[in-house]
Design a protein around this motif. Structure first.
Motif, PDB file in Angstrom:
ATOM      1  N   TRP A 128       0.825  -1.208   0.000  1.00 33.66           N
ATOM      2  CA  TRP A 128       0.000   0.000   0.000  1.00 33.66           C
ATOM      3  C   TRP A 128       0.861   1.261   0.000  1.00 33.66           C
ATOM      4  O   TRP A 128       0.521   2.259  -0.650  1.00 33.66           O
ATOM      5  CB  TRP A 128      -0.945   0.011   1.207  1.00 33.66           C
ATOM      6  N   ALA A 129       1.983   1.236   0.715  1.00 31.14           N
ATOM      7  CA  ALA A 129       2.905   2.371   0.693  1.00 31.14           C
ATOM      8  C   ALA A 129       3.404   2.609  -0.723  1.00 31.14           C
ATOM      9  O   ALA A 129       3.464   3.755  -1.202  1.00 31.14           O
ATOM     10  CB  ALA A 129       4.087   2.116   1.637  1.00 31.14           C
TER      11      ALA A 129
ATOM     12  N   LEU B 105       2.684   5.226   5.923  1.00 28.67           N
ATOM     13  CA  LEU B 105       2.617   3.765   5.882  1.00 28.67           C
ATOM     14  C   LEU B 105       3.995   3.132   6.039  1.00 28.67           C
ATOM     15  O   LEU B 105       4.143   2.081   6.678  1.00 28.67           O
ATOM     16  CB  LEU B 105       1.965   3.309   4.582  1.00 28.67           C
ATOM     17  N   LEU B 106       5.008   3.743   5.455  1.00 31.58           N
ATOM     18  CA  LEU B 106       6.371   3.217   5.605  1.00 31.58           C
ATOM     19  C   LEU B 106       6.810   3.256   7.062  1.00 31.58           C
ATOM     20  O   LEU B 106       7.543   2.365   7.531  1.00 31.58           O
ATOM     21  CB  LEU B 106       7.350   4.013   4.742  1.00 31.58           C
ATOM     22  N   LEU B 107       6.370   4.255   7.805  1.00 33.36           N
ATOM     23  CA  LEU B 107       6.688   4.325   9.228  1.00 33.36           C
ATOM     24  C   LEU B 107       6.100   3.143   9.991  1.00 33.36           C
ATOM     25  O   LEU B 107       6.628   2.748  11.043  1.00 33.36           O
ATOM     26  CB  LEU B 107       6.161   5.635   9.823  1.00 33.36           C
ATOM     27  N   ARG B 108       5.019   2.553   9.451  1.00 38.17           N
ATOM     28  CA  ARG B 108       4.348   1.430  10.114  1.00 38.17           C
ATOM     29  C   ARG B 108       4.870   0.075   9.644  1.00 38.17           C
ATOM     30  O   ARG B 108       4.486  -0.961  10.183  1.00 38.17           O
ATOM     31  CB  ARG B 108       2.848   1.507   9.871  1.00 38.17           C
ATOM     32  N   CYS B 109       5.738   0.078   8.637  1.00 34.18           N
ATOM     33  CA  CYS B 109       6.322  -1.178   8.155  1.00 34.18           C
ATOM     34  C   CYS B 109       7.311  -1.715   9.184  1.00 34.18           C
ATOM     35  O   CYS B 109       7.847  -0.957  10.003  1.00 34.18           O
ATOM     36  CB  CYS B 109       7.032  -0.955   6.821  1.00 34.18           C
ATOM     37  N   PRO B 110       7.592  -3.024   9.153  1.00 32.90           N
ATOM     38  CA  PRO B 110       8.569  -3.590  10.094  1.00 32.90           C
ATOM     39  C   PRO B 110       9.950  -3.001   9.843  1.00 32.90           C
ATOM     40  O   PRO B 110      10.275  -2.595   8.727  1.00 32.90           O
ATOM     41  CB  PRO B 110       8.518  -5.090   9.790  1.00 32.90           C
ATOM     42  N   SER B 111      10.745  -2.948  10.883  1.00 29.83           N
ATOM     43  CA  SER B 111      12.089  -2.388  10.741  1.00 29.83           C
ATOM     44  C   SER B 111      12.977  -3.255   9.870  1.00 29.83           C
ATOM     45  O   SER B 111      13.946  -2.789   9.288  1.00 29.83           O
ATOM     46  CB  SER B 111      12.728  -2.196  12.120  1.00 29.83           C
ATOM     47  N   GLY B 112      12.631  -4.534   9.767  1.00 30.60           N
ATOM     48  CA  GLY B 112      13.406  -5.441   8.928  1.00 30.60           C
ATOM     49  C   GLY B 112      14.563  -6.053   9.697  1.00 30.60           C
ATOM     50  O   GLY B 112      14.933  -5.618  10.789  1.00 30.60           O
ATOM     51  N   SER B 113      15.154  -7.080   9.100  1.00 26.62           N
ATOM     52  CA  SER B 113      16.285  -7.746   9.737  1.00 26.62           C
ATOM     53  C   SER B 113      17.545  -6.914   9.568  1.00 26.62           C
ATOM     54  O   SER B 113      17.583  -5.962   8.781  1.00 26.62           O
ATOM     55  CB  SER B 113      16.486  -9.135   9.120  1.00 26.62           C
ATOM     56  N   ALA B 114      18.564  -7.262  10.309  1.00 30.29           N
ATOM     57  CA  ALA B 114      19.838  -6.559  10.181  1.00 30.29           C
ATOM     58  C   ALA B 114      20.365  -6.755   8.768  1.00 30.29           C
ATOM     59  O   ALA B 114      20.152  -7.802   8.144  1.00 30.29           O
ATOM     60  CB  ALA B 114      20.830  -7.111  11.195  1.00 30.29           C
ATOM     61  N   PRO B 115      21.025  -5.748   8.210  1.00 27.23           N
ATOM     62  CA  PRO B 115      21.565  -5.879   6.854  1.00 27.23           C
ATOM     63  C   PRO B 115      22.426  -7.120   6.722  1.00 27.23           C
ATOM     64  O   PRO B 115      23.228  -7.439   7.600  1.00 27.23           O
ATOM     65  CB  PRO B 115      22.393  -4.600   6.677  1.00 27.23           C
ATOM     66  N   ARG B 116      22.256  -7.842   5.607  1.00 26.28           N
ATOM     67  CA  ARG B 116      23.008  -9.085   5.399  1.00 26.28           C
ATOM     68  C   ARG B 116      24.484  -8.813   5.163  1.00 26.28           C
ATOM     69  O   ARG B 116      25.341  -9.609   5.464  1.00 26.28           O
ATOM     70  CB  ARG B 116      22.419  -9.849   4.207  1.00 26.28           C
ATOM     71  N   SER B 117      24.784  -7.672   4.533  1.00 24.18           N
ATOM     72  CA  SER B 117      26.165  -7.337   4.222  1.00 24.18           C
ATOM     73  C   SER B 117      26.783  -6.573   5.381  1.00 24.18           C
ATOM     74  O   SER B 117      26.238  -5.584   5.851  1.00 24.18           O
ATOM     75  CB  SER B 117      26.240  -6.488   2.944  1.00 24.18           C
ATOM     76  N   THR B 118      27.913  -7.063   5.896  1.00 21.66           N
ATOM     77  CA  THR B 118      28.619  -6.373   6.966  1.00 21.66           C
ATOM     78  C   THR B 118      29.928  -5.783   6.456  1.00 21.66           C
ATOM     79  O   THR B 118      30.811  -5.459   7.226  1.00 21.66           O
ATOM     80  CB  THR B 118      28.906  -7.353   8.121  1.00 21.66           C
ATOM     81  N   SER B 119      30.049  -5.658   5.164  1.00 17.53           N
ATOM     82  CA  SER B 119      31.267  -5.129   4.558  1.00 17.53           C
ATOM     83  C   SER B 119      31.535  -3.709   5.039  1.00 17.53           C
ATOM     84  O   SER B 119      30.629  -2.903   5.164  1.00 17.53           O
ATOM     85  CB  SER B 119      31.143  -5.142   3.031  1.00 17.53           C
ATOM     86  N   LYS B 120      32.813  -3.440   5.308  1.00 18.87           N
ATOM     87  CA  LYS B 120      33.235  -2.094   5.686  1.00 18.87           C
ATOM     88  C   LYS B 120      33.869  -1.362   4.509  1.00 18.87           C
ATOM     89  O   LYS B 120      34.446  -0.289   4.686  1.00 18.87           O
ATOM     90  CB  LYS B 120      34.234  -2.173   6.856  1.00 18.87           C
TER      91      LYS B 120
END
Length: 425
Positions: free
Chosen positions: A21-22, A191-206
């Motif tokens: 919907w967002a 609506l985006l403010l109400r979406c889940p925060s999501g999992s931690a980013p898969r990439s941890t590259s620095k």
């Protein structure tokens, strides 16, 4: 599960439903702004080249921002990236509405608005697709992407007609239409403010962003079938989709009709898109999607050529219905296939490379506008469709042997992991 239920399966996921919907409200806002910018550019200058220049600014911004957006999608919380991007789209709509309503609008302001929207889209697009994959998983990925295309194209049934209709009402006009667009963009933001925060980013590259971009390019370059899909999609969208940039000139210049008719023909493409999206959603995760993608691309290219040859507005409207069906089939399935050929750690960057086709679309608009001024608008549109058609045919011939191997029993799991084959059947 019935075919109808399969068509909307991913929307049963409440988190994806919020994201959907967002996206629907955001697409509605953006589609209105696309038409309003084109109408304003034509009204201020009366030149096809000016239309092309507006899209050139959008394309250049998208070209620079999209690879960075892919890195952001792989390294940052996806909801945060979407919220910031949507906020920029909202700001552009409010700003343009204000300058039009105060009668201070100038052509350069259209270019600035196009730059802002191009940068925002460069981050929004790959992040939204990668977030979709994270929420629904691979099993429903094709269905979710097709439904996203349904929402985007469904808004094109209403948004251009709404924008053109509002622009034609004296006491509302283009400025009021921009404010309506901003309101829709605000709904998407909430609506985006109400979406889940999501999992931690898969990439941890620095690594620095440039190194991450290079890594994404190398990832695609090392996988021949993914590489061919990305490159062919770039050309197909860059040239084929440019018909959109010249619709105002076609309607107002060639057919001598008003702003409201621009919205009608733009909406026509969405009729075809919606008609094809629902049955396509039930098949997007099954067998034979590669053939559907190629067939959709052939329809797309052929219909763009037919638009350039259309002698009457009514025929043009009918042809644009088929363009909408072709673009929806091609874009949704090519994105699904590309994601299924990509490891999770590279979803954002691969999608950013797929989205670069829209940067190419914007960049190509300027020289195509000059071509239209030199040889005529109709022949230029025919050239766009011909390039699209030839590219689809070339890609189909190159990949046909691979598809025959798949039909002979090559395991599907090799597609997602090694990308040695095309993930379509």
């Amino acid at each position: 599960m019935s075919r109808f239920e399969r068509s909307f399966a991913s929307l049963q996921n409440p988190d994806y439903r919020k994201l959907w919907w967002a996206g629907t409200f955001s697409f509605m806002s953006v589609q209105m702004q696309f038409l309003l910018r084109g109408v304003l550019a034509w009204d201020l200058t009366g030149r096809e080249g000016a239309l092309g220049l507006v899209y050139l600014c959008f394309g250049l911004a998208l070209l620079i921002a999209t690879p960075l957006g892919g890195v952001a999608a792989d390294r940052l919380p996806k909801r945060r990236v979407l919220i910031v991007s949507q906020g920029a789209i909202l700001a552009a709509a409010v700003g343009m509405g204000a300058v039009v309503l105060t009668d201070t609008v100038q052509f350069w302001m259209l270019l600035v608005a196009a730059l802002i929207q191009g940068i925002a889209f460069g981050f929004y697009g790959p992040t939204r697709v990668a977030f979709t994959s994270e929420i629904v998983g691979r099993d429903q990925l094709g269905n979710a992407i097709t439904l996203s295309m349904l929402s985007m194209n469904g808004t094109r049934v209403v948004a251009p007609a709404l924008a053109g209709g509002l622009a034609g009402i004296v006491f509302i006009g283009i400025g009021g239409a921009y404010i309506v667009s901003a309101t829709l963009s605000l709904l998407s933001f909430v609506l985006l403010l109400r979406c889940p925060s999501g999992s931690a980013p898969r990439s941890t590259s620095k690594a620095k962003p440039l190194a991450e971009i290079v890594d994404g390019i190398r990832y695609v370059g090392a996988r021949p079938h993914l590489r061919r899909l990305v490159l062919s999609s770039f050309v197909i969208i860059m040239f084929g989709f440019n018909y959109v940039a010249f619709i105002p000139a076609l309607v107002k210049g060639e057919f001598a009709l008003g702003d409201g008719w621009v919205g009608i023909i733009m909406s026509a493409s969405s009729i075809g898109a919606v008609a094809v999206a629902v049955p396509l959603a039930s098949r997007a995760d099954g067998a034979g999607v590669w053939k559907l993608m190629v067939g959709s691309g052939l329809l797309f290219g052929g219909a763009v050529m037919a638009l350039g040859l259309s002698p009457l507005f009514a025929i043009g409207v009918l042809v644009v219905v088929f363009i909408g069906a072709g673009t929806t089939g091609y874009q949704s399935l090519s994105n699904t296939i590309a994601l299924n050929m990509t490891e999770d750690t590279h979803h954002g960057r691969v999608q950013s490379l797929m989205m670069l086709s829209f940067a190419g679309f914007g960049i190509a608009a300027a020289p195509l506008g000059l071509l239209a001024e030199a040889i005529g608008l109709r022949p230029a549109i025919v050239v766009m469709g011909a390039i699209t058609l030839v590219t689809v045919i070339g890609y189909g011939l190159l990949e046909r042997t691979v598809q025959l191997e798949i039909e002979q029993g090559v395991p599907l799991e090799h597609v997602a992991v090694s990308s040695e084959i095309v993930g379509s059947t």
